[in-house]
Design a protein around this motif. Structure first.
Motif, PDB file in Angstrom:
ATOM      1  N   SER B 113       0.197   1.795   8.738  1.00  0.00           N
ATOM      2  CA  SER B 113       0.283   3.116   8.081  1.00  0.00           C
ATOM      3  C   SER B 113       0.189   2.967   6.564  1.00  0.00           C
ATOM      4  O   SER B 113      -0.369   3.825   5.882  1.00  0.00           O
ATOM      5  CB  SER B 113       1.560   3.850   8.467  1.00  0.00           C
ATOM      6  N   LEU B 114       0.731   1.880   6.021  1.00  0.00           N
ATOM      7  CA  LEU B 114       0.639   1.636   4.574  1.00  0.00           C
ATOM      8  C   LEU B 114      -0.818   1.395   4.180  1.00  0.00           C
ATOM      9  O   LEU B 114      -1.293   1.891   3.162  1.00  0.00           O
ATOM     10  CB  LEU B 114       1.486   0.433   4.160  1.00  0.00           C
ATOM     11  N   ALA B 115      -1.525   0.633   5.029  1.00  0.00           N
ATOM     12  CA  ALA B 115      -2.932   0.341   4.745  1.00  0.00           C
ATOM     13  C   ALA B 115      -3.756   1.626   4.757  1.00  0.00           C
ATOM     14  O   ALA B 115      -4.667   1.800   3.951  1.00  0.00           O
ATOM     15  CB  ALA B 115      -3.476  -0.648   5.771  1.00  0.00           C
ATOM     16  N   LEU B 116      -3.399   2.553   5.656  1.00  0.00           N
ATOM     17  CA  LEU B 116      -4.146   3.819   5.753  1.00  0.00           C
ATOM     18  C   LEU B 116      -3.951   4.701   4.528  1.00  0.00           C
ATOM     19  O   LEU B 116      -4.748   5.590   4.265  1.00  0.00           O
ATOM     20  CB  LEU B 116      -3.723   4.594   7.016  1.00  0.00           C
ATOM     21  N   ARG B 117      -2.862   4.465   3.781  1.00  0.00           N
ATOM     22  CA  ARG B 117      -2.597   5.271   2.591  1.00  0.00           C
ATOM     23  C   ARG B 117      -3.390   4.790   1.376  1.00  0.00           C
ATOM     24  O   ARG B 117      -3.443   5.477   0.359  1.00  0.00           O
ATOM     25  CB  ARG B 117      -1.098   5.270   2.268  1.00  0.00           C
ATOM     26  N   HIS B 118      -3.969   3.595   1.471  1.00  0.00           N
ATOM     27  CA  HIS B 118      -4.799   3.042   0.387  1.00  0.00           C
ATOM     28  C   HIS B 118      -4.088   3.011  -0.956  1.00  0.00           C
ATOM     29  O   HIS B 118      -4.679   3.314  -1.984  1.00  0.00           O
ATOM     30  CB  HIS B 118      -6.120   3.827   0.237  1.00  0.00           C
ATOM     31  N   ILE B 119      -2.808   2.706  -0.959  1.00  0.00           N
ATOM     32  CA  ILE B 119      -2.097   2.581  -2.229  1.00  0.00           C
ATOM     33  C   ILE B 119      -1.765   1.099  -2.411  1.00  0.00           C
ATOM     34  O   ILE B 119      -1.335   0.442  -1.461  1.00  0.00           O
ATOM     35  CB  ILE B 119      -0.786   3.394  -2.226  1.00  0.00           C
ATOM     36  N   LYS B 120      -2.020   0.605  -3.618  1.00  0.00           N
ATOM     37  CA  LYS B 120      -1.720  -0.796  -3.862  1.00  0.00           C
ATOM     38  C   LYS B 120      -0.215  -0.958  -4.071  1.00  0.00           C
ATOM     39  O   LYS B 120       0.390  -0.300  -4.912  1.00  0.00           O
ATOM     40  CB  LYS B 120      -2.490  -1.266  -5.101  1.00  0.00           C
ATOM     41  N   SER B 122       3.190  -3.364  -4.795  1.00  0.00           N
ATOM     42  CA  SER B 122       3.695  -4.654  -5.273  1.00  0.00           C
ATOM     43  C   SER B 122       4.552  -5.248  -4.154  1.00  0.00           C
ATOM     44  O   SER B 122       4.882  -4.565  -3.185  1.00  0.00           O
ATOM     45  CB  SER B 122       4.535  -4.444  -6.524  1.00  0.00           C
ATOM     46  N   GLU B 123       4.930  -6.512  -4.312  1.00  0.00           N
ATOM     47  CA  GLU B 123       5.727  -7.136  -3.262  1.00  0.00           C
ATOM     48  C   GLU B 123       7.066  -6.409  -3.096  1.00  0.00           C
ATOM     49  O   GLU B 123       7.535  -6.206  -1.979  1.00  0.00           O
ATOM     50  CB  GLU B 123       5.944  -8.617  -3.576  1.00  0.00           C
ATOM     51  N   ASN B 124       7.663  -5.992  -4.215  1.00  0.00           N
ATOM     52  CA  ASN B 124       8.937  -5.273  -4.128  1.00  0.00           C
ATOM     53  C   ASN B 124       8.783  -3.921  -3.455  1.00  0.00           C
ATOM     54  O   ASN B 124       9.640  -3.510  -2.674  1.00  0.00           O
ATOM     55  CB  ASN B 124       9.554  -5.102  -5.519  1.00  0.00           C
ATOM     56  N   GLU B 125       7.693  -3.229  -3.769  1.00  0.00           N
ATOM     57  CA  GLU B 125       7.444  -1.940  -3.123  1.00  0.00           C
ATOM     58  C   GLU B 125       7.231  -2.125  -1.619  1.00  0.00           C
ATOM     59  O   GLU B 125       7.689  -1.321  -0.817  1.00  0.00           O
ATOM     60  CB  GLU B 125       6.228  -1.251  -3.751  1.00  0.00           C
ATOM     61  N   LEU B 126       6.540  -3.196  -1.266  1.00  0.00           N
ATOM     62  CA  LEU B 126       6.322  -3.478   0.146  1.00  0.00           C
ATOM     63  C   LEU B 126       7.657  -3.738   0.848  1.00  0.00           C
ATOM     64  O   LEU B 126       7.915  -3.217   1.930  1.00  0.00           O
ATOM     65  CB  LEU B 126       5.404  -4.700   0.318  1.00  0.00           C
ATOM     66  N   LYS B 127       8.507  -4.521   0.203  1.00  0.00           N
ATOM     67  CA  LYS B 127       9.814  -4.819   0.801  1.00  0.00           C
ATOM     68  C   LYS B 127      10.610  -3.536   1.009  1.00  0.00           C
ATOM     69  O   LYS B 127      11.266  -3.352   2.027  1.00  0.00           O
ATOM     70  CB  LYS B 127      10.607  -5.780  -0.096  1.00  0.00           C
ATOM     71  N   GLU B 128      10.537  -2.639   0.019  1.00  0.00           N
ATOM     72  CA  GLU B 128      11.233  -1.349   0.147  1.00  0.00           C
ATOM     73  C   GLU B 128      10.655  -0.575   1.332  1.00  0.00           C
ATOM     74  O   GLU B 128      11.385  -0.018   2.139  1.00  0.00           O
ATOM     75  CB  GLU B 128      11.073  -0.549  -1.153  1.00  0.00           C
ATOM     76  N   ALA B 129       9.326  -0.592   1.452  1.00  0.00           N
ATOM     77  CA  ALA B 129       8.666   0.148   2.523  1.00  0.00           C
ATOM     78  C   ALA B 129       9.007  -0.417   3.906  1.00  0.00           C
ATOM     79  O   ALA B 129       8.984   0.292   4.901  1.00  0.00           O
ATOM     80  CB  ALA B 129       7.156   0.148   2.317  1.00  0.00           C
ATOM     81  N   LEU B 130       9.326  -1.715   3.956  1.00  0.00           N
ATOM     82  CA  LEU B 130       9.645  -2.347   5.237  1.00  0.00           C
ATOM     83  C   LEU B 130      11.119  -2.176   5.611  1.00  0.00           C
ATOM     84  O   LEU B 130      11.568  -2.659   6.645  1.00  0.00           O
ATOM     85  CB  LEU B 130       9.312  -3.845   5.196  1.00  0.00           C
ATOM     86  N   GLY B 131      11.854  -1.456   4.755  1.00  0.00           N
ATOM     87  CA  GLY B 131      13.305  -1.334   4.957  1.00  0.00           C
ATOM     88  C   GLY B 131      13.721  -0.688   6.269  1.00  0.00           C
ATOM     89  O   GLY B 131      14.825  -0.916   6.752  1.00  0.00           O
ATOM     90  N   ALA B 147       1.939  -9.462   5.462  1.00  0.00           N
ATOM     91  CA  ALA B 147       1.580  -8.089   5.097  1.00  0.00           C
ATOM     92  C   ALA B 147       0.841  -8.058   3.766  1.00  0.00           C
ATOM     93  O   ALA B 147      -0.178  -7.374   3.639  1.00  0.00           O
ATOM     94  CB  ALA B 147       2.835  -7.218   5.024  1.00  0.00           C
ATOM     95  N   MET B 148       1.343  -8.834   2.784  1.00  0.00           N
ATOM     96  CA  MET B 148       0.689  -8.862   1.470  1.00  0.00           C
ATOM     97  C   MET B 148      -0.738  -9.383   1.604  1.00  0.00           C
ATOM     98  O   MET B 148      -1.674  -8.834   1.029  1.00  0.00           O
ATOM     99  CB  MET B 148       1.463  -9.740   0.479  1.00  0.00           C
ATOM    100  N   GLU B 149      -0.872 -10.454   2.385  1.00  0.00           N
ATOM    101  CA  GLU B 149      -2.195 -11.062   2.569  1.00  0.00           C
ATOM    102  C   GLU B 149      -3.167 -10.059   3.182  1.00  0.00           C
ATOM    103  O   GLU B 149      -4.305  -9.916   2.741  1.00  0.00           O
ATOM    104  CB  GLU B 149      -2.051 -12.289   3.474  1.00  0.00           C
ATOM    105  N   PHE B 150      -2.662  -9.310   4.183  1.00  0.00           N
ATOM    106  CA  PHE B 150      -3.506  -8.307   4.848  1.00  0.00           C
ATOM    107  C   PHE B 150      -3.823  -7.147   3.905  1.00  0.00           C
ATOM    108  O   PHE B 150      -4.979  -6.740   3.771  1.00  0.00           O
ATOM    109  CB  PHE B 150      -2.803  -7.786   6.101  1.00  0.00           C
ATOM    110  N   LEU B 151      -2.799  -6.638   3.216  1.00  0.00           N
ATOM    111  CA  LEU B 151      -2.994  -5.456   2.366  1.00  0.00           C
ATOM    112  C   LEU B 151      -3.944  -5.751   1.204  1.00  0.00           C
ATOM    113  O   LEU B 151      -4.667  -4.869   0.751  1.00  0.00           O
ATOM    114  CB  LEU B 151      -1.653  -4.930   1.845  1.00  0.00           C
ATOM    115  N   GLU B 152      -3.938  -7.005   0.740  1.00  0.00           N
ATOM    116  CA  GLU B 152      -4.839  -7.362  -0.364  1.00  0.00           C
ATOM    117  C   GLU B 152      -6.309  -7.319   0.048  1.00  0.00           C
ATOM    118  O   GLU B 152      -7.189  -7.122  -0.784  1.00  0.00           O
ATOM    119  CB  GLU B 152      -4.470  -8.746  -0.921  1.00  0.00           C
ATOM    120  N   THR B 153      -6.562  -7.497   1.349  1.00  0.00           N
ATOM    121  CA  THR B 153      -7.957  -7.459   1.811  1.00  0.00           C
ATOM    122  C   THR B 153      -8.429  -6.019   2.042  1.00  0.00           C
ATOM    123  O   THR B 153      -9.597  -5.782   2.329  1.00  0.00           O
ATOM    124  CB  THR B 153      -8.131  -8.234   3.132  1.00  0.00           C
ATOM    125  N   GLN B 154      -7.502  -5.068   1.966  1.00  0.00           N
ATOM    126  CA  GLN B 154      -7.855  -3.672   2.301  1.00  0.00           C
ATOM    127  C   GLN B 154      -8.494  -2.941   1.135  1.00  0.00           C
ATOM    128  O   GLN B 154      -8.128  -3.135   0.005  1.00  0.00           O
ATOM    129  CB  GLN B 154      -6.613  -2.916   2.774  1.00  0.00           C
TER     130      GLN B 154
END
Lengths: 291, 154
Positions: B113-120, B122-131, B147-154
């Motif tokens: 769902s994060l990838a579908l939002r197309h928003i870059k 940061s690692e901290n934001e990702l951690k918050e999102a995974l809460g 997740a970071m590795e995957f999201l960077e390719t998006q």
């Protein structure tokens, strides 16, 4: 079906608020379902055993966020993610956006609503100190018509509100002066946990950098959110230096909640620390806005 | 009361007459037979039951099946195509981002769902999102890396 299943009920999905009120009056033991992010758990644990569940999530007009007559009007089923990301709310009332950003987690913010949060009146809810500080108005509708209730009167105690059984929350209205600095702070043992204490502060300054108006709300300290008028009055005409001593000498005049998350004394201790931080941050933001 | 509920899950239409009180996760697992969506805590805290409703991540244990009537749902089974894992799943495999795997479907759907939002992020934001997703094997660092590795390719 497996154990955690609600009791058997009838589901209704009205398409208008009038139909909702009609159902509320005519159906036996009804409960309103908005986003369901708290209600579903209450149903599954069978803390609530309604005969009828009325889903207001399918009423499009209840989701609207608009500005009218100089105030923000936020529909009851506007979700936390909507509130956190709405440019209108962001520009008019950053305090509310900032409190919406840290409600629970992503999934819950996608479904949970402000009307649901307000109706449930969980003492640790993010919105409560914000609404108390800003003197928000809760608009409710029932068979006897519409009532506009100030948040001071709406919240009575933990999970207890002025909302009658046949009424539904329709809208939250906030008047806001946009030239204000704000800060929302939440004390949690772990991210995404229920807040132990949360505070909201708004400050506006005059040309000399003195506080013209301060608005302060605290949630989680007692059963209902409190607006601290005494502190608001003390701070008028002062600068940031006055915050420390004004908050230190503050008497909250409430019996604090004491539970598994924190004792009453610890809550008061935390409330003081976070009030200071929030007020200082709001002051700094207001100064930044002046430049 | 019972009623007919129609859901499009991973592109396939499922229709069944189910009780009003049936949860979305129960429909997905017991009616559609898609057991990839897991029930963890059953009280909305663990995120193991996360699915996509449209392109929004929701906890399917905190929703009634009837609330989702007529909507499109994507579950973890919808990520792979013809037996080939998606890039996100490959990234989880490459980084060993799972131990017991129970929480994995929930994490995958949330990250999707994060990838579908197309928003870059940061690692901290990702951690918050995974809460909202809990991994009791405590495999978080590797999940974040995958997740970071995957999201960077998006």
């Amino acid at each position: 079906m497996p154990s955690y299943t609600p009791v058997d009920f009838d589901y209704h999905s009205p398409t208008s608020i009038e139909e909702t009120i009609e159902l509320l009056s005519s159906k036996e033991e009804p409960v309103i379902l908005a986003g369901g992010q708290s209600l579903m758990t209450l149903l599954k644990l069978r803390i609530l055993r309604p005969k009828n569940v009325i889903d207001i999530g399918k009423i499009p007009s209840l989701r609207n966020v608009v500005e009218e007559e100089g105030e923000l009007r936020i529909g009851a089923t506007a979700t936390h993610v909507t509130i956190a990301s709405s440019p209108l709310i962001g520009s008019k009332c950053g305090l509310l956006s900032s409190s919406a950003k840290t409600v629970a987690d992503v999934q819950v913010r996608n479904r949970g609503t402000i009307g649901g949060s307000v109706s449930l009146a969980d003492p640790s809810a993010n919105y409560l100190p914000v609404l108390a500080a800003l003197d928000a108005t809760i608009v409710v509708q029932g068979p006897r018509g519409t009532r506009k209730i100030s948040s001071k009167d709406f919240f009575i105690d933990a999970y207890t509100t002025e909302l009658a059984k046949d009424e539904v929350v329709k809208e939250v209205r906030i008047k806001y002066n946009k030239n204000m600095g704000y800060s929302f702070k939440k004390v949690v043992r772990r991210e995404q946990e229920y807040a132990v204490v949360n505070v909201a502060a708004v400050v506006s300054l005059d040309e000399d950098g003195r506080i013209r108006e301060a608005k302060v709300g605290v949630g989680g300290l007692s059963g209902k959110p409190i607006k601290i008028r005494e502190l608001e009055e003390t701070l008028v005409g002062k600068t940031a230096e006055a915050i420390e001593s004004a908050v230190s000498s503050l008497d909250f005049k409430v019996r604090p909640i004491s539970d598994v998350r924190a004792t009453g004394d610890f809550r008061v201790y935390l409330a003081r620390i976070y009030l200071k931080r929030a007020l200082k941050e709001a002051y700094a933001n207001a100064r930044g806005a002046m430049v | 009361m019972k009623r007919e509920v129609r859901l499009k899950i991973n592109g396939i239409e499922y229709a069944a007459t189910v009780p009003d009180r049936m949860l979305l996760v129960q429909f997905i697992r017991d009616v559609a037979g898609l057991k990839g969506t897991h029930i963890g805590c059953d009280t909305g805290h663990c995120g193991a039951c996360t699915v996509l409703l449209g392109d929004v991540a929701v906890k399917s244990c905190l929703m009634l099946a009837v609330q989702a009537n007529g909507e499109e749902i994507t579950t973890v089974e919808g990520l792979s195509h013809e037996g080939k894992l998606s890039k996100l799943q490959e990234s989880f495999r490459n980084n060993f981002a799972l131990q017991c795997g129970y929480c994995t479907p929930g994490f995958l759907m949330l990250i999707q769902s994060l990838a579908l939002r197309h928003i870059k992020l940061s690692e901290n934001e990702l951690k918050e999102a995974l809460g909202g997703n809990i991994c009791r094997c405590n495999n978080y660092p590797l999940i974040v890396r995958a997740a970071m590795e995957f999201l960077e390719t998006q």
